[in-house]
Write a protein that holds these residues in place. Structure first.
Motif: not given
Length: 459
Positions: A103-115
């Protein structure tokens, strides 16, 4: 019906007041613990001089401890400030990591992108129900609640701190949110400190590498050298080396170590190296006398720190001497002994009582040592960063270095030094330098001569 004291309005107020006081007391304890953790964080950054990557992970672990979180992560933003360029997760078990393999590391979508787009402290009781949630990738452990805050450095958002799932199963509360927001602000100062230190180390390392010579072709000798900065932590020091041909057909080789681990040490190294080069070409002056003159010059002209040096000359034996081979003549100012690698692959140290380092006492008498070398031999000079280990005796680490040299004696000279540097027996706390000189095979005029080796100290 008569009310009991506990059922009265005043009893209820006392009960509520007691509960609130208990919560305040718990929060004060948590705040004190948080303050201690912040102090420990700064102690780690400043006194241990840790690498930035280690500091980032330490920040996540500290934040997790402060609020009792099971999982934590720090997302570092790219230059645009719109995406994550690095994601540092902490708290995943080996099984959870294995379940997310591929699984690739998070790219900044979802709640990560919200912050990222809303850099204000956020607290979520149900991640799945949040409007910005896009779900978790396959194999991701279930996470229900989250608290997060932006980490700023010099007024710019550096990244975001995310914490999920309290160990006690309760959702994060307003106190957790306030504590993490304050911690994220303080963490930015620690990151800034670590970043500046890292940049200073990189600048100093580049400066030192620019000062170190690229060894030219020095026929009939073969030479090679290696320099490596310290790895734990990564800093440079005053290690240096040089080699030059002499008018009498020999070669001068020098290796040294200026005390210190910063730009000042690197600058001092350059001064001492240049002074020594001005003295070493006079072959009528012995290595011991050269070091004595260097000591006098350093004391008179500079405020340089203490320096260890091994200065050696490898020269043809005098024409009147019928014995075959080359002569090594060296003097040691507090430096580790040279390592001789004979043509048959044996490694032995050229042990001799070292004199005091440069910059300690100019009144001492320095000594020369000589050793005959069989043609085809290799002499390896090195700094103490190659062999020093705080938890192992020096004789053991030196024996390991000699064994490594003997095991790889047939490698090309540069590969041999690279191997010794890659598998050094030290703990990596100091920078290291290695210099090797391989002397020619038998000279035609001396092929029938005696190939004996002997020691002779010249006092």
């Amino acid at each position: 019906m008569t009310e009991s004291p506990d059922d009265s309005p005043s009893g209820a107020r006392r009960l509520r007041l007691g509960t609130e006081l208990a919560q305040i007391a718990e929060q004060l304890v948590a705040l004190a613990r948080g303050q201690n953790r912040l102090n420990e964080l700064y102690e780690a950054v400043i006194s241990r001089d840790q690498d930035l990557s280690d500091v980032l992970e330490l920040i996540v672990r500290t934040a997790m401890d402060m609020v009792g979180a099971r999982y934590g992560a720090l997302g570092v933003l790219d230059e645009s400030g719109e995406r994550l360029r690095e994601f540092i997760p902490v708290g995943l078990s080996e099984a959870e990591i294995a379940a997310m393999s591929g699984v690739e590391l998070p790219s900044g979508r979802g709640l990560l992108g919200f912050l990222i787009t809303h850099p204000e402290p956020v607290r979520v009781k149900d991640i799945a129900a949040h409007p910005a949630s896009v779900g978790f990738p396959p194999g991701h452990p279930p996470m229900r609640c989250m608290v997060g805050a932006a980490v700023s450095v010099r007024g710019r958002v550096y990244g975001n701190l995310y914490l999920c799932e309290r160990h006690d199963g309760r959702p994060f509360d307003s106190h957790d949110e306030a504590m993490i927001a304050s911690f994220a602000e303080a963490a930015g100062l620690a990151i800034d400190d670590a970043s500046l230190r890292q940049q200073a180390r990189l600048d100093a390392e580049q400066f030192q590498r620019m000062l170190l010579p690229r060894l030219p072709s020095l026929p009939p000798f073969e030479t090679a050298a290696v320099y490596r900065p310290a790895t734990t932590p990564r800093y440079i020091g005053g290690d240096w080396y040089d080699a030059a041909l002499l008018p009498n057909g020999g070669i001068a080789a020098v290796i040294g170590d200026v005390s210190g681990h910063d730009l000042q040490a690197a600058a001092a190294m350059a001064q001492i190296r240049n002074m020594l080069l001005a003295l070493v070409h006079n072959t009528t002056v012995s290595p011991a006398k050269v070091l004595a003159r260097l000591d006098d010059t350093v004391e008179a002209l500079t405020a340089n720190p203490v320096t260890t040096i091994c200065l050696a000359r490898i020269e043809p034996t005098p024409p009147a001497d019928t014995r075959t081979g080359w002569r090594l003549r060296w003097s040691t100012a507090g430096h580790p002994p040279p390592l001789l690698l004979t043509p048959d692959g044996q490694a032995r140290y050229l042990a001799a009582q070292p004199d005091l380092p440069i910059g300690v006492d100019t009144g001492i008498t320095r000594r020369d040592h000589t050793r005959r070398l069989p043609p085809g031999s290799t002499v390896i000079f090195y700094t103490d960063g190659v062999t020093e280990h705080p938890h192992q005796p020096l004789d053991r680490t030196m024996a390991r270095l000699a064994a490594q040299a003997a095991a790889h004696a047939r490698l090309p000279l540069q590969e041999l030094l690279d191997t010794l540097a890659d598998h050094h027996p030290s703990d990596g706390h100091d920078d290291m330098a290695l210099l090797a000189v391989r002397i020619p095979a038998l000279r035609d005029a001396e092929k029938t001569g005696d190939q004996s080796i002997h020691d002779a100290d010249q006092r």
